[in-house]
Scaffold this active site. Structure first.
Site, PDB file in Angstrom:
ATOM      1  CB  CYS A  97      -0.978  -0.040   1.183  1.00  0.00           C
ATOM      2  SG  CYS A  97      -2.313   1.172   0.995  1.00  0.00           S
ATOM      3  CG  HIS A 232      -3.534  -3.512   3.252  1.00  0.00           C
ATOM      4  ND1 HIS A 232      -2.479  -2.957   3.937  1.00  0.00           N
ATOM      5  CD2 HIS A 232      -4.175  -2.471   2.660  1.00  0.00           C
ATOM      6  CE1 HIS A 232      -2.484  -1.648   3.784  1.00  0.00           C
ATOM      7  NE2 HIS A 232      -3.510  -1.321   3.010  1.00  0.00           N
ATOM      8  CD  GLU A 234      -0.929  -5.710   5.685  1.00  0.00           C
ATOM      9  OE1 GLU A 234      -0.766  -6.209   4.544  1.00  0.00           O
ATOM     10  OE2 GLU A 234      -1.277  -4.528   5.840  1.00  0.00           O
TER      11      GLU A 234
END
Lengths: 306, 990
Positions: A97, A232, A234
């Site tokens: 990002c 994202h 994660e």
């Protein structure tokens, strides 16, 4: 051989996703340190201590003057030598990002074999004009040599950005990036057939959430070691973070209190120390989210190649 | 390449004003004040200001005449920049960037940013000055507009916004030995917001011979206050800081029952006492009432804290800046809790005038749509840039919020229960001799008198200095640094600088050691020349006050330097009972702490209840209930706000399990946020809220009870542990003190009394202690017959433990053939319901009166909720959703939308009430659940002692079908319902 790779997760100046980015590398078996950019700038610490570098998401410098630009400039002008050596040593870098925006603005992505720190692409305002948080489907380029995405086919992940539209001055550049396997992942229509989702025609909003050229969500440098993406991964380290997990959830009777063996978390060391590691590999795998594959890949790469 | 900024302007002019323009383009401008070598200027433009791939950078103001860049000549050019002294975040960031390229430039270098729009193909009927007004807020911005249709195009000139120099004035001595009328005049002309009795209390203080002797010894005017002291007292004693109405002694008369009673402080009686009694029964209430937020033990290792603030007056004046400082301000309350907590989730609840308001607007008020977009943008930027997910919220609309919008901003924080050095994190440990640091931003002329101003009603003369814009990045750097310092054991005490500035933050902290001494000349300033009182009370943002032991100063300052955060010693703790303020060597204030904190006289107020008269709501006879349902779905109070909510980051930190929108296409409504904040661990917590301000039109007591029940219902549906829930009460009221401008003050106070009594009853009944709260008591606009007062509004927010987030469920139906049940029952309670307002507003009914939804048998409700919670955690429930605005039919269609799944329901046995009440009524304590066939038996066993009615099943159709016995009442296609539900706020955008 390095069994436990060391990961530098950058922090400071409005980087926001450093805690969860550190946590997922920890879950993947790495030793992680959240490290303030200024520790590296001052020379007190050096990137050479680490095997992997992650530039997490967030709003470095508030996205003022363009997302990633001010942190990108700091890296270009203040960490140039350390970054050059890090890349020359063949160590993996990921930007997620805002981290992706930073790597693009520093010129590390799409990049050259040897970094010249010249910006050649950009990430700019979404066509909608809005910052948005929504889930998208990605397909990964099977022909890419990106070490971070080896073996990945598709993934559902959230995007959370206002400036995620990937652009280059001339679409011929994309042709050459494509033939080099640098177009690593793209936004796709989830109803398309596996392996056939990727297209050069810009898909409509919200399938392609930002109007990126060729629906590009993530790219790598020519070596495949530096990877940046807007979504994202994660944020889907565990299945319970998927918006549909309860619609298809696993109904195991035994629920361990903590299915992950490695937990690295925020705040004090004491709490970290007092938490006992619970090694239940099978449950960990059962509840692991799709995004973890990316971090496992980097850890495996370091174990095998460095 | 698309000029997105220009496109947005073009789109909003079309949407809001029906103005069509061929093209709008944008030019970002940077006015740079720095000593740079001429040859490096181009380089600065290319490397810092312009993106080489997507932008064209130039230092030439002839850019508009460059036909390569502008092939068509603009018809109008409008430049917008900040007014002098207004926070310019991109400008600050640009200076930072400049210093990386040119480390030697002097420290007074500055950058001011502007944006210029060029309009191509603008209709001649559009007035350019009017156009400029639509694009800026004159309170904080300035605009230069040029009609370029006939003349050669040149660039509008905006000079660098130089703030006029401040003039330092020596503190003046205010003579209080004057008439009462003059005392009142001193208060009013100084915007002190102190009443006569309070002014006289101050007067009396300075007559005390002992005080005079002590002051003489200090070398300060013996028998009269300095302006610094008077300002400091006004801040500390403001309604905003001291909650004088909630502390007042009230004579309450109830004309309906004949009751006459005395209440010694609503706060102590109805909020503090119940919570303290509940504290004796549980072991998890760690810190309540005396800190910046309430703290509960979440598990053995971590505690949670919660605080909700309102930022109504600032948001009325500048919706964007007001809302942003609201959210980043409440983040600091969390950071300032105990020895410092990490903010991990935000909640945002707004009350606005109708978004499509076409009527007249009183002077100085923005149209509701502009308030909405400004507040939304402020909350979005404040939350997103700070990296804190917005996980729960609501938006409520009513005409009366035109006068004063309500902006509730809440934050939940987490902290380890113990620090490595063994100290409990929720307890502050300052000692005499500790150094007092101001950390973060600098003090400026902005934000002077915010606390006193918010204690007054909004008028045309409201001061613009009360408006500020937040700076999330400065705050984020400070937050990172402070939490690191906390873990290193460097902090002994911390609090935020919000209302009242240093006078409040240091004044409050001084109570721990019974004294402090500060030197205003040490305080870093944004601009020189501020007078002593201004430095003391300025509410400039992004500042914390932190106490550090002398031995730890070097480490603390090194840590601040690493994070590029300013940290300056401004004082130290003492124990002599004095709040001692110096400016250099001169003492400018010497106030006994006891007088400062406890000297304010208790207000005596009168309250008188007589139920308001409302014409009864009588629903029309022959109607198509399907049409009524579709109409309800598009009402602003019910319609989907997804477009707005998606612009908040709700998933940063990777912990949000139940997101604001749920279901197959992630567009069904979520009941509450569920978060698992420790990465890898499945224990979670639930965040929910409730508010029903329109019930106050019938009874503010019912309004309060409904808010609590709604918050509890929402949390239960998401899997909260009913034994560990904590609440936060936020009252927003119109002025309840009788005066010439408030002739109905006794009634408004009686509404407050009733609301408090019901809040207490509901909280005790549900075992939900209030751990934190706030009140905002002057939500009125204007005077006389033009006065607009908000409906009395209580927001109840709730956090609760979630034992395992993997068992959380959501509202969307997930499969065909699941059995549906209604827990609870429908009653004839249509008074002040959304359907009543809708029919009255559209001329199909005459009044909203009648029975309002009441919270009756709380014990039975709690038993039912507990059984449901048990069923959820046993995996028996596949979907659950509470019934609120629009009743069962709206709840059902929302569940259908979430799952894209049809249902067939029979409501005949859902209660002893009319068809209208069963379909659309808002009776409390009702939840709809879906149960898979294999779980029916066990579910029915668990709920056998509660009111639980089988009402239907999920079907293979794409319709919601509701019948009563043999009569089909509603048959609505889900896609049509979806369109109605999304048309109001998401229309045209998808």
């Amino acid at each position: 051989m390095i069994h436990v790779p060391k990961v530098a997760v950058l922090t400071g100046f409005g980087i926001n996703c450093d805690h969860e980015t550190a946590a997922v590398f920890g879950m993947a078996g790495a030793e992680v340190e959240r490290i303030h950019v200024n520790h590296l700038v001052s020379g007190e610490r050096n990137l050479e201590e680490f095997h992997i570098m992650a530039v997490p998401g967030g709003f470095s410098f508030g996205d003022h003057l363009g997302s990633g630009r001010l942190l990108g400039n700091r890296m270009r002008f203040q960490l140039r030598e350390q970054l050059t050596s890090f890349v020359a040593a063949g160590k993996p870098i990921i930007g997620i990002c805002n981290g992706f925006q930073v790597l693009v603005k520093t010129g590390l992505l799409p990049g050259n074999e040897i970094p010249d720190f010249e910006q050649t692409a950009s990430l700019t305002l979404n066509n909608s004009g809005r910052y948005e948080n929504r889930w998208v489907s990605l397909e990964f380029n099977a022909d890419s040599h990106c070490i971070w995405t080896k073996g990945l086919e598709r993934m559902e992940v959230p995007v959370r950005h206002g400036e995620g539209k990937f652009v280059v001055p001339d679409s011929k550049i994309l042709d050459s990036m494509d033939s080099d396997g640098q177009l690593v992942c793209r936004y796709i229509d989830p109803s398309s057939k596996p392996g056939e989702g990727m297209t050069d025609e810009t898909l409509p909003f919200p399938i392609c959430p930002n109007g990126s050229m060729r629906n590009i969500a993530g790219i790598c440098d020519p070596t495949g070691l530096i990877f940046g993406l807007m979504p994202h991964p994660e944020a889907i380290y565990a299945q319970w973070l998927h918006p549909h997990f309860r619609r298809t959830k696993i109904t195991s009777v035994e629920r361990p209190t903590s299915p992950f063996s490695h937990i690295i978390d925020d705040d004090t060391e004491m709490v970290e120390a007092s938490r006992t590691a619970r090694d239940r590999e099978s449950e960990r795998v059962e509840w692991e989210g799709a995004g973890m594959a990316i971090f496992h890949n980097a850890v495996s790469y370091v174990r095998e190649h460095l | 390449m698309v000029d997105v900024r220009g496109e947005l302007i073009k789109r909003s002019l079309f949407n809001d004003h029906d103005i069509r323009i061929n093209e709008v383009r944008s030019i970002l401008g940077f006015l740079v004040k720095a000593d740079l070598p001429a040859k490096s200027i181009k380089d600065v433009v290319d490397v810092l200001f312009a993106d080489p791939i997507i932008e064209i950078g130039t230092c030439n103001d002839e850019i508009l005449n460059d036909t390569a860049i502008f092939p068509t000549r603009p018809d109008a050019v409008i430049s917008i920049g900040f007014k002098p002294g207004v926070t310019d975040n991109p400008g600050t960031a640009a200076v930072d960037g400049l210093k990386i390229l040119h480390p030697d430039i002097d420290e007074h270098s500055a950058v001011s940013t502007t944006v210029t729009y060029t309009f191509h193909g603008l209709d001649e009927s559009v007035d350019i000055e009017w156009l400029a007004e639509q694009l800026h807020n004159p309170l904080i911005e300035r605009a230069e507009a040029m009609d370029t249709r006939d003349i050669a195009t040149s660039f509008p000139k905006l000079d660098f916004p130089e703030a006029p120099p401040n003039e330092f004035t020596i503190p003046s001595i205010i003579d209080l030995e004057v008439s009462d009328a003059e005392l009142e005049d001193i208060s009013e002309s100084g915007i002190l917001a102190l009443n006569l009795e309070e002014m006289k209390a101050i007067q009396t203080h300075y007559r005390d011979p002992e005080i005079q002797a002590a002051r003489t010894a200090r070398g300060i005017s013996a028998s009269a206050p300095t302006d610094v002291e008077l300002e400091c007292l006004a801040q500390t004693w403001s309604e905003h800081c001291k909650h004088k109405i909630f502390s007042a002694r009230i004579t309450h008369v109830d004309r309906e029952t004949g009751e006459e009673s005395e209440i010694d402080s609503l706060f102590k009686t109805h909020i503090m006492k119940p919570t303290e009694e509940m504290q004796e029964e549980v072991d998890w209430l760690l810190s309540i009432f005396h800190d910046n937020s309430g703290v509960i033990a979440w598990n053995d290792e971590w505690s949670l804290c919660m605080k909700v603030e309102t930022h109504n007056s600032p948001s009325a004046l500048d919706p964007y800046g007001g809302a942003m400082t609201g959210i980043v301000g409440v983040n600091r309350d969390i950071l300032g809790t105990g020895l410092g907590a990490r903010p991990i989730a935000n909640t945002d609840i707004f009350c606005f005038g109708p978004p499509d308001w076409q009527g007249d607007l009183p002077a100085n008020l923005f149209p509701p749509s502009r308030v909405l977009s400004g507040v939304h943008a402020g909350i979005r930027v404040g939350g997103n840039e700070s990296g804190i997910p917005t996980v729960n919220g609501a938006i409520v609309f009513d005409d009366r919020y035109i006068g004063k919008p309500l902006v509730y901003a809440g934050t939940i924080g987490i902290m380890p229960r113990q620090l490595p050095d063994g100290r409990l994190t929720h307890i502050k440990t300052p000692a005499e001799g500790d150094m007092v640091y101001m950390v973060g931003g600098r003090v400026g002329a902005d934000g002077i008198h915010g606390a006193t101003f918010s204690s007054l009603e909004l008028t045309e003369e409201s001061p613009s200095s009360a408006v500020q814009i937040g700076d999330p990045i400065t705050q984020k750097k400070m937050l990172d640094m402070i939490l690191e310092a906390r873990d290193a054991g460097l902090i002994t005490c911390i609090t935020d600088n919000g209302a009242g500035g240093l006078s409040s933050s240091i004044g409050e902290m001084a109570e721990y050691t019974n004294g402090c001494e500060i030197d205003l000349s040490k305080v870093p300033l944004k601009q020189s020349g501020l007078s002593s009182w201004e430095i003391l009370v300025s509410e400039s943002q992004e500042r914390m006050t932190v106490a550090v032991k002398g031995d730890d100063q070097i480490t603390f300052e090194e840590m601040a330097a690493l994070h590029e955060v300013e940290a300056t010693v401004v004082g130290r703790f003492t124990s002599n009972g004095e709040f001692h303020v110096k400016h250099g060597e001169m003492t400018v204030a010497s106030l006994p702490l006891e007088f400062l904190h406890d000297g304010v006289p208790q207000l005596r107020l009168e309250s008188e209840w007589k139920a308001p008269e409302n014409e009864a709501f009588i629903p029309p006879g022959e109607v198509d209930h399907s049409e009524i349902l579709l109409e309800l779905l598009s009402r602003p109070n019910i319609a989907s706000k997804e477009t707005l909510v998606r612009q908040y980051d709700h998933e940063v930190i990777a912990q949000t399990v139940v997101k604001p929108f749920v279901g197959k296409h992630c567009d069904g409504p979520g009941d509450a946020g569920v978060l698992a904040p420790i990465h890898g661990n499945t224990q979670g917590f639930v965040v929910s809220c409730g508010l029903s301000p329109r019930y106050s039109d019938i009874d503010a007591g019912a309004m309060a009870a409904a808010a609590v029940d709604e918050a509890v219902r929402n949390a239960i549906c998401s899997g909260v542990d009913p034994e560990k829930m904590a609440g936060c009460d936020n009252y927003c009221w119109p002025d309840p003190i009788v005066s010439d401008k408030t002739p109905d003050g006794k009634f408004k106070l009686a509404q407050l009394v009733r609301a408090n009594r019901e809040l207490e009853r509901a909280c005790r009944g549900y075992r939900v202690p209030c751990i934190s709260g706030k009140d905002s008591m002057k939500n009125d606009y204007g005077k006389g017959k033009d006065k607009i007062s908000i409906p009395p509004t209580l927001l109840f927010s709730l956090i609760g433990d979630h034992p395992d987030v993997r068992s959380s469920i959501t509202s969307d139906f997930i499969a065909t053939g699941h059995q549906l049940y209604l827990l609870g029952e429908s009653k004839e309670e249509l008074g002040a319901n959304e359907v009543a307002y809708m029919l009255v507003e559209t001329g199909r009914a005459d009044g909203i009166g009648g029975e309002v939804p009441r919270l009756v048998d709380i014990e039975a409700n709690l038993g039912m909720y507990t059984s449901l919670s048990d069923a959820i955690h046993s995996g028996l429930i596949s979907s659950a959703h509470d019934c609120s605005e629009g009743g069962i039919s709206v709840a059902l269609i929302e569940m259908c939308i979430g799952g894209r799944q049809g249902v067939s329901v029979d409501i005949e046995n859902t209660g002893d009430a009319s068809i209208w009440a069963k379909l659309f009524g808002e009776s409390l304590a009702r939840i709809i659940v879906a149960v898979a066939p294999e779980n029916i038996e066990e579910f029915e066993l668990k709920t056998q002692n509660h009111r639980c009615t089988k009402i239907g099943t999920t079907t293979e159709s794409n319709n919601l079908v509701i019948s009563s016995g043999n009569e089909t009442l509603v048959d609505v296609d889900i896609d049509i319902a979806l369109k109605a539900w999304k048309s109001t706020f998401c229309g045209g955008e998808f």
